[in-house]
Write an enzyme that holds these catalytic residues in place. Sequence first.
Site, PDB file in Angstrom:
ATOM      1  N   MET A 144       0.676  -1.065  -0.043  1.00 30.71           N
ATOM      2  CA  MET A 144      -0.114   0.198   0.073  1.00 30.71           C
ATOM      3  C   MET A 144       0.956   1.424   0.045  1.00 30.71           C
ATOM      4  O   MET A 144       1.908   1.260   0.749  1.00 30.71           O
ATOM      5  CB  MET A 144      -0.980   0.078   1.094  1.00 30.71           C
ATOM      6  CG  MET A 144      -0.396  -0.032   2.665  1.00 30.71           C
ATOM      7  SD  MET A 144      -1.654   0.149   3.721  1.00 30.71           S
ATOM      8  CE  MET A 144      -0.716   0.014   5.398  1.00 30.71           C
ATOM      9  N   TYR A 153       4.988   2.250  12.446  1.00 27.60           N
ATOM     10  CA  TYR A 153       4.154   2.308  11.370  1.00 27.60           C
ATOM     11  C   TYR A 153       2.497   1.787  11.452  1.00 27.60           C
ATOM     12  O   TYR A 153       2.417   1.041  12.448  1.00 27.60           O
ATOM     13  CB  TYR A 153       5.077   1.558  10.205  1.00 27.60           C
ATOM     14  CG  TYR A 153       5.081  -0.147  10.248  1.00 27.60           C
ATOM     15  CD1 TYR A 153       4.586  -0.980  11.330  1.00 27.60           C
ATOM     16  CD2 TYR A 153       6.277  -0.710   9.400  1.00 27.60           C
ATOM     17  CE1 TYR A 153       5.136  -2.081  11.399  1.00 27.60           C
ATOM     18  CE2 TYR A 153       6.520  -1.785   9.616  1.00 27.60           C
ATOM     19  CZ  TYR A 153       6.080  -2.689  10.602  1.00 27.60           C
ATOM     20  OH  TYR A 153       6.360  -4.084  10.484  1.00 27.60           O
ATOM     21  N   GLU A 154       2.047   1.885  10.395  1.00 24.40           N
ATOM     22  CA  GLU A 154       0.410   1.566  10.304  1.00 24.40           C
ATOM     23  C   GLU A 154      -0.273   2.546  11.290  1.00 24.40           C
ATOM     24  O   GLU A 154      -1.269   2.124  11.974  1.00 24.40           O
ATOM     25  CB  GLU A 154       0.034   0.220  10.525  1.00 24.40           C
ATOM     26  CG  GLU A 154       0.952  -0.665   9.462  1.00 24.40           C
ATOM     27  CD  GLU A 154       0.830  -0.557   8.089  1.00 24.40           C
ATOM     28  OE1 GLU A 154      -0.225   0.476   7.885  1.00 24.40           O
ATOM     29  OE2 GLU A 154       1.526  -0.982   7.527  1.00 24.40           O
ATOM     30  N   GLY A 155       0.226   3.676  11.510  1.00 24.50           N
ATOM     31  CA  GLY A 155      -0.305   4.650  12.636  1.00 24.50           C
ATOM     32  C   GLY A 155       0.598   4.347  14.052  1.00 24.50           C
ATOM     33  O   GLY A 155       0.485   3.225  14.596  1.00 24.50           O
TER      34      GLY A 155
END
Length: 570
Positions: free
Chosen positions: A163, A436-438
């Site tokens: 992504m 990562y990923e928020g």
Amino acid sequence: MTVYAAPVDDMRFLLHEVFDVSTALAGLPGLPEVDADLMDAVLGEAAKVCEGAVFPANAVGDREGATLTDAGVVMPAAFHDAYRQWADGAWTGIALDPAYDGQGLPRVVDFLVTEMVCGASLAFSILPGLTRGAWRAIAAHASEDLKRRWLPKMATGAWTGAMALTEPQCGTDLGLLRTRAEPAADGDGWRLTGTKMFISAADHDLTDNVVHLVLARLPDAPPGTRGISLFLVPKMLPDGRRNGWSVGSLEDKMGLHASPTCVVNYDGALGWLVGEPHRGLPAMFTMMNDERLFVGIQGIGAAECAWQSAAAYAAERLQGRAPGGPVRPDLPADPIVHHPDVARMIDTARATTEGGRALAAWVAIQLDRAEHLPPGPGRAAAEDLVALLTPVVKAAGTDFAFEACVAAQQVLGGHGYVRDWGVEQLVRDVRVTQIYEGTNGIQALDLVGRKLLPDGGRLPQRLFDLVRADLPGMPADLREPVARVLAASERVVETLQAGLSPTAAAEAATDILRLFALLSYGWMWGRMAAAAERGDGALHAAKRKTARVFARRVLPEAETLTARIAAAAA
């Protein structure tokens, strides 16, 4: 050297004795009946691949790293054989829809298999982890033509997914995104132009294709996040031509050296719209929420490897005598595992790791219910609980994991700081899972701002009711401390509902998430301890001991958290 043995017996204990998954999922529409024997067989075969192929590649992959050449990203040689074995077993797709070449097993089985591959190698785990998330976003939002064209090979592992969100000027604030999409000249698709960064597994030579999900703006896009669309942009086009994007550079990272983190330049790359125009962010969050759970599981897997490695080292390392007198008088010194502070670090890491595994597995059961139950109260309850606990699984799973890996490094002392023993790699690799990923701060703000307050606190009340219902069945040494954490969590929600200022709520958010993690983990340990009381094997004895460790050493942190939350509120 680090050691890793897939904790299959612990996983079977959860599946059959704690959650009784065969019964819990029986009769769900569209989910095949899965008995204990099948689940056990799947876990056993996954353990063979993770222990025999993925784990041996981990340290070698870290030393060799991914490299960028004129032809693209070249992966470490050891990863090629490991990925071939992974793809031969079609492990990426075990819980994906059989209509697109998945195997249709329950999510809870997939979560446990995912933990194994994460424990064996965090860097390797990113490939199937991102692929599953991209697959689910495409399956949920793309046209049937796109699904038929791209999903089957992603499910089998023949292709992987990635992504592409972040740009140099925007990370969390995607409203600042600049990548643009123009209609293709022939009317088939869109041409994307822009630069993305921090794109994990954006390119590699393990498969023939990599499918990107890219956020970009259409020409008529309104400003901010309302003007973002989602596009499927592959490396190789259906006619066999190379698409118009390239890797500009690889990030030189603290850890995860075998996982390429790429700057990607899209130069008129051909892509196809996924979902509705200007509705790309909700579609991408299908993948993002899946990835947040995955990252929490990454932490749990790394922590499992860490405490196992620390325990193995401490059982053999001879230094000094235990405080209570010699434990091994036949040896010149006692193994350091008999020193209470060493045992404390190992036991605490084990307790938080096993609590995290139980919570992730329970959330996976709710995902299965949310996906397969017809609309109604049962499905709504499952969806609420998944929404509430996703930021908890992500943040707590990774925070506790970093603590566990640092504790393992401390147990090894100087050997934990040098590369030969491998534990320093765990510390380096797991650190990014908190980012990562928020980031975990973003997870805390999500929990406080979006999950605890709406509809009069409906979501947390569902959790509180479940915990309260299970309290009478918990052993006393868990029942009382979990009840105290439950009461503290209820008071925090009441404080938020009374109108805590946005600044105070943001200041307290990380502590509030940690408090909910202690409540959730304590609840899981209460259930595990109750199940362990019904058994008489060595595993049951170990569970009872570790439950006491969690109650005695971890749950008391709630008192400090509630004091800090109250200070922020004041």
